[in-house]
Every structure is written in C-alpha cells, then in structure tokens.
Design an enzyme around this catalytic site. Sequence first.
Site, short mmCIF file in Angstrom:
data_model
loop_
_atom_site.label_atom_id
_atom_site.label_comp_id
_atom_site.label_asym_id
_atom_site.label_seq_id
_atom_site.Cartn_x
_atom_site.Cartn_y
_atom_site.Cartn_z
N GLU A 98 0.82 -1.21 0.00
CA GLU A 98 0.00 0.00 0.00
C GLU A 98 0.85 1.26 0.00
OE1 GLU A 98 -2.82 0.00 3.22
OE2 GLU A 98 -4.06 -1.53 2.25
N GLU A 108 -6.24 -7.64 -0.45
CA GLU A 108 -6.55 -7.41 0.97
C GLU A 108 -7.86 -6.65 1.06
OE1 GLU A 108 -3.31 -5.67 3.49
OE2 GLU A 108 -4.94 -4.47 4.32
N TRP A 114 -8.23 -9.88 5.11
CA TRP A 114 -7.35 -9.49 6.21
C TRP A 114 -8.10 -9.67 7.51
CZ3 TRP A 114 -2.28 -8.12 6.34
CH2 TRP A 114 -1.80 -7.54 7.53
N LYS A 172 -5.39 -11.70 16.80
CA LYS A 172 -5.22 -10.42 17.49
C LYS A 172 -6.59 -9.93 17.97
CE LYS A 172 -3.12 -5.88 17.10
NZ LYS A 172 -2.43 -4.85 16.31
C1 IDC Z 1 -3.07 -3.38 10.50
C2 IDC Z 1 -3.29 -4.46 11.50
C3 IDC Z 1 -3.03 -3.94 12.89
C4 IDC Z 1 -1.64 -3.31 12.93
C5 IDC Z 1 -1.48 -2.28 11.83
C6 IDC Z 1 -0.06 -1.76 11.77
O1 IDC Z 1 -4.61 -4.95 11.38
O2 IDC Z 1 -3.13 -4.98 13.83
O3 IDC Z 1 -1.46 -2.69 14.18
O4 IDC Z 1 -1.77 -2.87 10.58
O5 IDC Z 1 0.02 -0.58 11.08
C7 IDC Z 1 -4.09 -1.99 5.74
C8 IDC Z 1 -2.74 -2.61 5.82
C9 IDC Z 1 -2.66 -3.59 6.96
C10 IDC Z 1 -3.42 -3.07 8.16
C11 IDC Z 1 -4.89 -3.01 7.80
C12 IDC Z 1 -5.81 -2.57 8.93
O6 IDC Z 1 -2.35 -3.22 4.61
O7 IDC Z 1 -1.30 -3.78 7.27
O8 IDC Z 1 -3.22 -3.94 9.22
N1 IDC Z 1 -5.06 -2.13 6.66
O9 IDC Z 1 -5.47 -1.28 9.35
N2 IDC Z 1 -4.55 -1.21 4.80
C13 IDC Z 1 -5.78 -0.80 5.13
C14 IDC Z 1 -6.13 -1.38 6.32
#
Ligand code: IDC
Length: 323
Positions: A149, A237, A271, A276
Amino acid sequence: TYPEGSPVYHNGKLSVQGTQMVSECGKPVQLRGMSSHGLAWFPKCYTEASLTALVKDWNIDIFRLAIYTHEWGGYTTNQWKSKDDYNAYIDNMVDICAKLGIYCIIDWHVLNDGSGDPNYTLDDAIPFWDYMSAKHKDDKHVLYEICNEPNGFDVKWADVKEYAEAVIPVIRKNDPDKIIICGTPTWSQDVDLAAQDPLSYDNVMYTLHFYSGTHTQYLRDKAQVAINKGLALFVTEFGTTQASGDGGVYFDECNTWMDWMDARKISWVNWSFADKPESSAALKPGASNSGDWNMVSESGQYIKRKLSQPKSYESCGGHHHHH
Ligand code: IDC
C-alpha cells in the site's frame, strides 16, 4: 506436482488476459482466500497445521504472506530474523502451500514506516525480489505482490511506477511471466490513476484494497473506471471493518462488495488470519495458543461462509489437459 483436486491442480499457471486473470487453459479464475497478518507478528498462526486447516476446513484457494518491510520485526530491520532466515521462513511457507495445492502471494508489505513511498524500500526490495523470483521461478502457485500500500500525500502513481519499473525487470530476468501485482497510491485505492498510465509489462495486475466500514460505492466507482480502461484488478486485501483494522463489522457493505467482485470475477483475500484482539482478525484471541484454527471471530465466521461457496473457476482437467 500439486495434489489432485486442489486449486492449483485445476487451474495451473495463472496469467492475465485483458482485465481477467485466467487459468493455464485460458478460463477465467476467481480465487478466494486469506491473508496472514504480519508473519513476524503472529508466527504461531502460520504453520503447516494452520494452513492445512485453512485448506480443509475453510476451503481457501490462496494464502497471502504479508511481509511487513518495517513495522514489527519488519524484513528490513533484522529484528525478528536475519534476512536469510526470513527468506527461509517464507520459502517454507511457499512449500507448504505447494504441498496443499493452493496459490500463495508473496507480499512486500510497504505501509507506515518510512514514508509510504515504496522507493524508500528499494535497496532491500531489489535483492529480496531477485532472490524470491529466482527461488520460485518454477513454482506455478506463486504470485508476486511488489508493494502492499503506497500512501502519503506526496506519493503519486508516478513514484509507484518508478519503483515498479525498477523491481519488475529484476523479477522478469529470473521469472519471465508469472503474475506480478502492483500497489497503487492512497493505500491501494487509486487504481483509476494507474489506469491513466499503466505499466508496460505482461501479466501485471493492480492492487485494490477496501475496508467495508470505510470504503463504499465511491471506491467501486473508481475501480470501475480502472477496469473500463483495461486494468486487471486483484483485491489482495480487504476487511469487514473500518480501515484501522478494528471497529465494526460491516457485513451489509461487505456483501455489496462481494457481489461486485463476483460479477467481475475479481479475486479476493481477507485481512487477516490472526487471533489479534481486533475485529478484522478472523480468529478469536487465544486460538493460536489452543491450536484451534476454527475458533472464529464474528468476521471469521462470515468469511468462512463466503469461502464455502462453490468454487469460482472451471477446471482445466488437471495436469494432462490438451488445448
Ligand atoms: C493493520 C493491523 C493492525 C496493525 C497495523 C499496523 O490490522 O493490527 O497494528 O496494521 O500498522 C491496511 C494494511 C494492513 C493493516 C490493515 C488494517 O495493509 O497492514 O493492518 N489495513 O489497518 N490497509 C488498510 C487497512
């Protein structure tokens, strides 16, 4: 060879025709599956046992290996494992997927740290992709996702394109035609901007990400613009929650997204497969300690139901099909 009856057995090597991902015999394929959370955050969740349950009990076609570049034991930090050990861990996961006959995505999980500009990771990305594409060149079941991303106000499609044009030749030198999935700005939402100036390589797809508590019709409209211009999209995702990964779940909006993806045979990966305590996690807290890979959260229960629908591809007839 892949186990008889498995997703890879039926579909073989994937490629892109126009806006559609197709199987080895040229039939449209929609794959459905789960993403890991960070491999280094919840390593207990990513084992042969858990993946076997995901195949046998959840019915996944594909598993995504999220390799955070910086956060939480990120690949580039050497905090969790050395790069060699990290590579070995990933290779082992890829081999487990082969044994189970499912596809897998190697995801270079660019996100917060750094700047959201994938070019920031280039010094590590080049050797990583060189290694991975040489190692897995003959593994039909692997797809390469080169930047999860890209994000940040200053990070434009031109920047992502510059990164892709540095990484893709490295992969293509080793592996001339496997699918490469490229992220897009604004956390992989600006597929319409990529469509104005697409990459000039074959078998490239573009990442579209959504969280149904945050992203609604306007994002589907943006994606449709990209499709109309000829881009092939892959939802590597999505979440049933808000974009934070928590808050919600939003099943009504997610159903609308599911219908939208089904109508276009767009592949999706949820995702995340982790325990967690956040509502996007498909497992309840404690699942990894008890080794119960069916101890699902509310979101996990919903996703499992979606995964149990009839397969969205037609078999090529196994390994011995003829054109
Ligand atoms: C989130 C995880 C969370 C963690 C965070 C770190 O769910 O536990 O603390 O990252 O920055 C994305 C990302 C993905 C994110 C997810 C939700 O690719 O890494 O995971 N998300 O925020 N893009 C949009 C949403």
